[in-house]
Motif scaffolding. Structure first.
Motif, PDB file in Angstrom:
ATOM      1  N   LYS A   1       6.058 -41.024 -25.842  1.00  0.00           N
ATOM      2  CA  LYS A   1       5.354 -42.004 -26.676  1.00  0.00           C
ATOM      3  C   LYS A   1       4.326 -41.343 -27.587  1.00  0.00           C
ATOM      4  O   LYS A   1       4.128 -41.755 -28.711  1.00  0.00           O
ATOM      5  N   TYR A   2       3.615 -40.333 -27.062  1.00  0.00           N
ATOM      6  CA  TYR A   2       2.461 -39.832 -27.812  1.00  0.00           C
ATOM      7  C   TYR A   2       2.504 -38.356 -28.203  1.00  0.00           C
ATOM      8  O   TYR A   2       1.787 -37.940 -29.089  1.00  0.00           O
ATOM      9  N   PHE A   3       3.292 -37.539 -27.515  1.00  0.00           N
ATOM     10  CA  PHE A   3       3.158 -36.101 -27.738  1.00  0.00           C
ATOM     11  C   PHE A   3       4.378 -35.399 -28.308  1.00  0.00           C
ATOM     12  O   PHE A   3       4.278 -34.287 -28.761  1.00  0.00           O
ATOM     13  N   ASP A   4       5.523 -36.040 -28.231  1.00  0.00           N
ATOM     14  CA  ASP A   4       6.717 -35.340 -28.681  1.00  0.00           C
ATOM     15  C   ASP A   4       7.465 -36.183 -29.706  1.00  0.00           C
ATOM     16  O   ASP A   4       8.307 -37.001 -29.347  1.00  0.00           O
ATOM     17  N   PRO A   5       7.134 -36.001 -30.997  1.00  0.00           N
ATOM     18  CA  PRO A   5       7.746 -36.845 -32.020  1.00  0.00           C
ATOM     19  C   PRO A   5       9.275 -36.698 -32.082  1.00  0.00           C
ATOM     20  O   PRO A   5       9.961 -37.577 -32.596  1.00  0.00           O
ATOM     21  N   ASN A   6       9.795 -35.586 -31.525  1.00  0.00           N
ATOM     22  CA  ASN A   6      11.249 -35.405 -31.569  1.00  0.00           C
ATOM     23  C   ASN A   6      11.961 -36.057 -30.391  1.00  0.00           C
ATOM     24  O   ASN A   6      13.174 -36.029 -30.307  1.00  0.00           O
ATOM     25  N   ALA A   7      11.177 -36.611 -29.464  1.00  0.00           N
ATOM     26  CA  ALA A   7      11.783 -37.158 -28.249  1.00  0.00           C
ATOM     27  C   ALA A   7      12.436 -38.514 -28.482  1.00  0.00           C
ATOM     28  O   ALA A   7      13.273 -38.940 -27.707  1.00  0.00           O
ATOM     29  N   VAL A   8      12.018 -39.209 -29.538  1.00  0.00           N
ATOM     30  CA  VAL A   8      12.569 -40.545 -29.772  1.00  0.00           C
ATOM     31  C   VAL A   8      12.946 -40.749 -31.229  1.00  0.00           C
ATOM     32  O   VAL A   8      12.387 -40.130 -32.126  1.00  0.00           O
ATOM     33  N   ALA A   9      13.928 -41.628 -31.419  1.00  0.00           N
ATOM     34  CA  ALA A   9      14.254 -42.092 -32.761  1.00  0.00           C
ATOM     35  C   ALA A   9      14.013 -43.594 -32.793  1.00  0.00           C
ATOM     36  O   ALA A   9      14.313 -44.290 -31.824  1.00  0.00           O
ATOM     37  N   LEU A  10      13.392 -44.078 -33.866  1.00  0.00           N
ATOM     38  CA  LEU A  10      13.154 -45.505 -34.017  1.00  0.00           C
ATOM     39  C   LEU A  10      14.040 -46.011 -35.155  1.00  0.00           C
ATOM     40  O   LEU A  10      13.956 -45.508 -36.270  1.00  0.00           O
ATOM     41  N   ASP A  11      14.916 -46.943 -34.837  1.00  0.00           N
ATOM     42  CA  ASP A  11      15.811 -47.495 -35.860  1.00  0.00           C
ATOM     43  C   ASP A  11      15.394 -48.920 -36.191  1.00  0.00           C
ATOM     44  O   ASP A  11      15.223 -49.739 -35.284  1.00  0.00           O
ATOM     45  N   CYS A  12      15.243 -49.205 -37.475  1.00  0.00           N
ATOM     46  CA  CYS A  12      14.910 -50.566 -37.867  1.00  0.00           C
ATOM     47  C   CYS A  12      15.488 -50.861 -39.243  1.00  0.00           C
ATOM     48  O   CYS A  12      15.203 -50.139 -40.175  1.00  0.00           O
ATOM     49  N   PRO A  13      16.319 -51.880 -39.418  1.00  0.00           N
ATOM     50  CA  PRO A  13      16.788 -52.746 -38.342  1.00  0.00           C
ATOM     51  C   PRO A  13      17.801 -52.030 -37.448  1.00  0.00           C
ATOM     52  O   PRO A  13      18.530 -51.147 -37.908  1.00  0.00           O
ATOM     53  N   ALA A  14      17.826 -52.409 -36.175  1.00  0.00           N
ATOM     54  CA  ALA A  14      18.755 -51.799 -35.227  1.00  0.00           C
ATOM     55  C   ALA A  14      20.185 -52.144 -35.613  1.00  0.00           C
ATOM     56  O   ALA A  14      20.447 -53.205 -36.174  1.00  0.00           O
ATOM     57  N   ASP A  15      21.081 -51.223 -35.298  1.00  0.00           N
ATOM     58  CA  ASP A  15      22.494 -51.420 -35.620  1.00  0.00           C
ATOM     59  C   ASP A  15      23.120 -52.352 -34.565  1.00  0.00           C
ATOM     60  O   ASP A  15      23.623 -51.898 -33.546  1.00  0.00           O
ATOM     61  N   LEU A  16      23.046 -53.653 -34.813  1.00  0.00           N
ATOM     62  CA  LEU A  16      23.525 -54.659 -33.857  1.00  0.00           C
ATOM     63  C   LEU A  16      24.314 -55.726 -34.615  1.00  0.00           C
ATOM     64  O   LEU A  16      23.989 -56.038 -35.762  1.00  0.00           O
ATOM     65  N   PRO A  17      25.338 -56.314 -33.961  1.00  0.00           N
ATOM     66  CA  PRO A  17      26.014 -57.450 -34.604  1.00  0.00           C
ATOM     67  C   PRO A  17      24.994 -58.559 -34.874  1.00  0.00           C
ATOM     68  O   PRO A  17      24.039 -58.731 -34.110  1.00  0.00           O
ATOM     69  N   GLU A  18      25.238 -59.318 -35.956  1.00  0.00           N
ATOM     70  CA  GLU A  18      24.257 -60.339 -36.354  1.00  0.00           C
ATOM     71  C   GLU A  18      23.973 -61.337 -35.236  1.00  0.00           C
ATOM     72  O   GLU A  18      22.822 -61.741 -35.011  1.00  0.00           O
ATOM     73  N   GLY A  19      25.020 -61.715 -34.506  1.00  0.00           N
ATOM     74  CA  GLY A  19      24.849 -62.704 -33.435  1.00  0.00           C
ATOM     75  C   GLY A  19      23.930 -62.186 -32.334  1.00  0.00           C
ATOM     76  O   GLY A  19      23.137 -62.944 -31.771  1.00  0.00           O
TER      77      GLY A  19
END
Ligand SMILES: Nc1ncnc2c1ncn2[C@@H]1O[C@H](COP(=O)(O)OP(=O)(O)O)[C@@H](O)[C@H]1O
Ligand SMILES: [Mg+2]
Length: 375
Positions: free
Chosen positions: A275-293
């Motif tokens: 969460k706080y120390f490793d910027p490479n540890a996570v990817a944030l996707d927005c909007p998420a790749d999800l079916p509309e429903g």
């Protein structure tokens, strides 16, 4: 000291929790975005020891940098709200920290407090109660919803009763564990491993462990109990970690944001490190790749959950979505989500065309429009 034309907004930040510097960075973003032609702002910092101090309005001071973040330091000036009134006063203290009475001045009558404090004594209903006692309007969730959402056990109890899927879980206290660990273990065993062991009232993933089998249980329970005498144990939810923001506005309507997704890349889960120390540890996707429903279902569930806890103004609602089974489990509600301009909540609203300054303005307006007393 202040003019009476524009409503006075007190931006309150810092605080005694571990998220002090994040809170200061958020204050920088909010102070830079408040329309000074409409509102007049007064910045109040709470030092790590809990002292309330007047702060410069200049937002640039509070940014997070490579060398760390800003920390509120208590000099010889203090501010206070006179109990039972909306009056904000300022005064000097002597070397022993005692008020020098001759220095007391009135800053003004507070119209709205914008609390930007994360975690205990900020996000958990305590500050909200202090403000309610003085009849002061404030941005965000009230006493009960803040307290319920800060406590994972209460959140699941309230949302489960509202028919929302919160997954399988069990809870026990230190007294239960010391008195009859065997029955606690049996209840945990019924969930099936792996499980997540958590303090009920923490945040930032502090004290949380993923436990793959009974032999790891004792250490995980001890770790969680070092943060909170009540522990919650949850079945691991396989699936994608998706989040939805909710915004409540002055006209009484609720708006759900686009869906964001957190993809944890290097760690086993979204822990403190990632969460706080490793910027490479996570990817944030927005909007998420999800079916509309699916996205719509997440938004609808977020709105139902927000209403079930009697949320107000702002919350970010976090879920696990299992693509294979279609199961959507609500993990938690954050009543003061990360709110720097780069945070997920503003990003998810940006994706539906609501800018950060618009969010700030809408939240203050919603607070200013609230009736006094019980709502
Ligand atoms: N039941 C669960 N199944 C799978 N992963 C979980 C579960 N509970 C928590 N996690 C992981 O741990 C992280 C932190 O847990 P969370 O309950 O969100 O605590 P916090 O309030 O500290 O953010 C989540 O973002 C997720 O990555
Ligand atoms: Mg979380």
């Amino acid at each position: 000291m202040t003019d009476s034309q524009r409503p006075l907004v007190v931006v309150l930040f810092g605080g005694t929790s571990g998220e002090h510097q994040i809170s200061c960075a958020t204050a920088g973003g909010v102070l830079a975005s408040i329309n000074e032609e409409v509102w007049q702002t007064f910045a109040v910092g709470i030092s790590p020891e809990g002292l309330w101090v007047p702060m410069p309005n200049d937002p640039s001071a509070y940014a997070l940098s490579d060398s760390g973040g800003y920390t509120v330091e208590a000099g010889d000036l203090r501010v206070a709200i006179l109990p039972g009134t909306k009056t904000l006063i300022q005064y000097e203290v002597d070397e022993a920290g005692a008020m020098i009475v001759a220095t007391v001045t009135t800053i003004g009558e507070i119209d709205v407090v914008f609390p930007l404090l994360h975690g205990p004594f900020g996000e958990d209903g305590t500050l909200q109660g202090l403000l309610e006692m003085s009849g002061i309007r404030y941005v965000g969730c009230g006493v009960a919803s803040s307290a319920v959402c800060q406590d994972k056990y209460l959140t699941k109890t309230v949302l489960g009763a509202a028919g929302i899927d919160v997954g399988e879980w069990t809870t026990f206290t230190r007294v239960d564990w010391q008195g009859d660990a065997a029955s606690c273990r049996e209840r945990i065993g019924q969930l099936g491993y792996p499980v997540f062991v958590k303090p009920t009232r923490a945040g930032s993933s502090l004290g949380i462990s993923k436990v793959d089998g009974p032999s790891e249980l004792d250490a995980a329970v001890e770790e969680a109990m070092s943060h909170d005498p009540r522990v919650i144990v949850e079945a691991a939810s396989p699936g994608r970690e998706v989040e939805c923001g909710v915004l409540g506005t002055a006209d009484g309507s609720l708006t759900a944001s686009a869906i964001g997704e957190i993809r944890v890349l290097t760690e086993e889960f979204y822990d403190y490190e990632s969460k706080y120390f490793d910027p490479n540890a996570v990817a944030l996707d927005c909007p998420a790749d999800l079916p509309e429903g699916v996205a719509r279902r997440i938004q609808e569930t977020a709105l139902v959950a927000f209403e079930a806890v009697e949320g107000e103004g702002i919350s970010r609602i976090d879920f696990f979505y299992n693509e294979e089974t279609g199961r959507l489990i609500l993990n938690e509600i954050n009543t003061l989500p990360g709110f720097t301009p780069a945070s997920l909540y503003p990003t998810m609203f940006g994706a539906v065309g609501i800018t950060y300054p618009q969010l700030v303005h809408a939240l203050i307006e919603e607070a200013a429009a609230r009736p006094e007393g019980l709502r």
